[in-house]
Motif scaffolding. Sequence first.
Motif, PDB file in Angstrom:
ATOM      1  N   ILE A 230       0.874  -1.170   0.000  1.00  0.00           N
ATOM      2  CA  ILE A 230       0.000   0.000   0.000  1.00  0.00           C
ATOM      3  C   ILE A 230       0.914   1.224   0.000  1.00  0.00           C
ATOM      4  O   ILE A 230       1.510   1.558   1.014  1.00  0.00           O
ATOM      5  CB  ILE A 230      -0.949   0.002   1.213  1.00  0.00           C
ATOM      6  N   GLU A 231       1.042   1.831  -1.163  1.00  0.00           N
ATOM      7  CA  GLU A 231       1.930   2.976  -1.327  1.00  0.00           C
ATOM      8  C   GLU A 231       1.198   4.275  -1.016  1.00  0.00           C
ATOM      9  O   GLU A 231      -0.034   4.308  -0.940  1.00  0.00           O
ATOM     10  CB  GLU A 231       2.488   2.990  -2.744  1.00  0.00           C
ATOM     11  N   GLU A 232       1.953   5.351  -0.875  1.00  0.00           N
ATOM     12  CA  GLU A 232       1.383   6.652  -0.551  1.00  0.00           C
ATOM     13  C   GLU A 232       0.345   7.091  -1.583  1.00  0.00           C
ATOM     14  O   GLU A 232      -0.683   7.656  -1.238  1.00  0.00           O
ATOM     15  CB  GLU A 232       2.509   7.686  -0.467  1.00  0.00           C
ATOM     16  N   ASP A 233       0.617   6.800  -2.854  1.00  0.00           N
ATOM     17  CA  ASP A 233      -0.314   7.170  -3.924  1.00  0.00           C
ATOM     18  C   ASP A 233      -1.677   6.505  -3.753  1.00  0.00           C
ATOM     19  O   ASP A 233      -2.683   7.023  -4.217  1.00  0.00           O
ATOM     20  CB  ASP A 233       0.245   6.756  -5.288  1.00  0.00           C
ATOM     21  N   CYS A 234      -1.698   5.342  -3.114  1.00  0.00           N
ATOM     22  CA  CYS A 234      -2.949   4.603  -2.939  1.00  0.00           C
ATOM     23  C   CYS A 234      -3.962   5.407  -2.134  1.00  0.00           C
ATOM     24  O   CYS A 234      -5.128   5.517  -2.521  1.00  0.00           O
ATOM     25  CB  CYS A 234      -2.693   3.264  -2.268  1.00  0.00           C
ATOM     26  N   GLN A 235      -3.531   5.955  -1.008  1.00  0.00           N
ATOM     27  CA  GLN A 235      -4.456   6.712  -0.169  1.00  0.00           C
ATOM     28  C   GLN A 235      -4.930   7.971  -0.888  1.00  0.00           C
ATOM     29  O   GLN A 235      -6.101   8.337  -0.796  1.00  0.00           O
ATOM     30  CB  GLN A 235      -3.829   7.069   1.176  1.00  0.00           C
ATOM     31  N   SER A 236      -4.050   8.617  -1.629  1.00  0.00           N
ATOM     32  CA  SER A 236      -4.438   9.820  -2.381  1.00  0.00           C
ATOM     33  C   SER A 236      -5.505   9.486  -3.420  1.00  0.00           C
ATOM     34  O   SER A 236      -6.478  10.216  -3.569  1.00  0.00           O
ATOM     35  CB  SER A 236      -3.225  10.437  -3.083  1.00  0.00           C
ATOM     36  N   LEU A 237      -5.312   8.387  -4.145  1.00  0.00           N
ATOM     37  CA  LEU A 237      -6.296   7.982  -5.147  1.00  0.00           C
ATOM     38  C   LEU A 237      -7.607   7.571  -4.476  1.00  0.00           C
ATOM     39  O   LEU A 237      -8.688   7.922  -4.959  1.00  0.00           O
ATOM     40  CB  LEU A 237      -5.747   6.841  -6.013  1.00  0.00           C
ATOM     41  N   ALA A 238      -7.523   6.851  -3.372  1.00  0.00           N
ATOM     42  CA  ALA A 238      -8.738   6.458  -2.645  1.00  0.00           C
ATOM     43  C   ALA A 238      -9.517   7.697  -2.202  1.00  0.00           C
ATOM     44  O   ALA A 238     -10.745   7.764  -2.363  1.00  0.00           O
ATOM     45  CB  ALA A 238      -8.384   5.583  -1.442  1.00  0.00           C
ATOM     46  N   ASP A 239      -8.814   8.680  -1.670  1.00  0.00           N
ATOM     47  CA  ASP A 239      -9.462   9.926  -1.242  1.00  0.00           C
ATOM     48  C   ASP A 239     -10.111  10.637  -2.427  1.00  0.00           C
ATOM     49  O   ASP A 239     -11.215  11.175  -2.313  1.00  0.00           O
ATOM     50  CB  ASP A 239      -8.452  10.855  -0.561  1.00  0.00           C
ATOM     51  N   ALA A 240      -9.432  10.628  -3.573  1.00  0.00           N
ATOM     52  CA  ALA A 240      -9.984  11.283  -4.771  1.00  0.00           C
ATOM     53  C   ALA A 240     -11.228  10.559  -5.274  1.00  0.00           C
ATOM     54  O   ALA A 240     -12.184  11.204  -5.723  1.00  0.00           O
ATOM     55  CB  ALA A 240      -8.919  11.345  -5.859  1.00  0.00           C
ATOM     56  N   LEU A 241     -11.252   9.226  -5.199  1.00  0.00           N
ATOM     57  CA  LEU A 241     -12.437   8.471  -5.624  1.00  0.00           C
ATOM     58  C   LEU A 241     -13.631   8.775  -4.722  1.00  0.00           C
ATOM     59  O   LEU A 241     -14.767   8.868  -5.190  1.00  0.00           O
ATOM     60  CB  LEU A 241     -12.138   6.967  -5.623  1.00  0.00           C
ATOM     61  N   ILE A 242     -13.365   8.960  -3.453  1.00  0.00           N
ATOM     62  CA  ILE A 242     -14.437   9.325  -2.515  1.00  0.00           C
ATOM     63  C   ILE A 242     -14.882  10.762  -2.760  1.00  0.00           C
ATOM     64  O   ILE A 242     -16.086  11.043  -2.809  1.00  0.00           O
ATOM     65  CB  ILE A 242     -13.985   9.097  -1.064  1.00  0.00           C
ATOM     66  N   ALA A 243     -13.937  11.662  -2.949  1.00  0.00           N
ATOM     67  CA  ALA A 243     -14.271  13.071  -3.204  1.00  0.00           C
ATOM     68  C   ALA A 243     -15.104  13.211  -4.473  1.00  0.00           C
ATOM     69  O   ALA A 243     -16.013  14.051  -4.542  1.00  0.00           O
ATOM     70  CB  ALA A 243     -12.999  13.906  -3.313  1.00  0.00           C
ATOM     71  N   ALA A 244     -14.837  12.369  -5.486  1.00  0.00           N
ATOM     72  CA  ALA A 244     -15.585  12.407  -6.742  1.00  0.00           C
ATOM     73  C   ALA A 244     -16.914  11.653  -6.640  1.00  0.00           C
ATOM     74  O   ALA A 244     -17.658  11.575  -7.613  1.00  0.00           O
ATOM     75  CB  ALA A 244     -14.739  11.811  -7.859  1.00  0.00           C
ATOM     76  N   LYS A 245     -17.186  11.080  -5.455  1.00  0.00           N
ATOM     77  CA  LYS A 245     -18.408  10.315  -5.195  1.00  0.00           C
ATOM     78  C   LYS A 245     -18.507   9.040  -6.045  1.00  0.00           C
ATOM     79  O   LYS A 245     -19.589   8.526  -6.293  1.00  0.00           O
ATOM     80  CB  LYS A 245     -19.649  11.183  -5.354  1.00  0.00           C
TER      81      LYS A 245
END
Length: 160
Positions: free
Chosen positions: A79-94
Amino acid sequence: MGLPTVYVETSVISYLTSRPSRDLLIAARQEATREWWDLRDTRFKPFVSKLVLQEASAGDPVAAYNRLRICRSLPLLAIEEDCQSLADALIAAKSVPATEQEDALHIALATVSKVDFIATWNFSHLVGPVIKFRLQTQIQSMGFSPPILATPEELLEMFA
């Protein structure tokens, strides 16, 4: 060229190790999961993550032991740092509900790791047709190549 890679999400491990269900739909999914699992190494290179291990360890101790026994036979994706950023972006985009942080992280982990498929039975947040489309579109708009979200039953088609 090597075998296609598949990230095995926790629901697949749960279906694989759970007691046979009397519910016909669940029983059919359990059987498809077992069939795919028995053939997986001939067509796929499967992976799990520490997130899968964490989810698999929850609940009934005997069931957790059985799930973890299966998981330990598979290599782990980091689980790399980019993973959490992408996960957060997927949630932010609903694209993933805010209440489903783990599902967003599963998707992000497989995406960042460039896995070909995600095997899952999670119809609520991962493999429904509208959800698949929304996730694929959002992931592509963020500059990533999305993994193909599929059930073990769908992945059995690769053995036909």
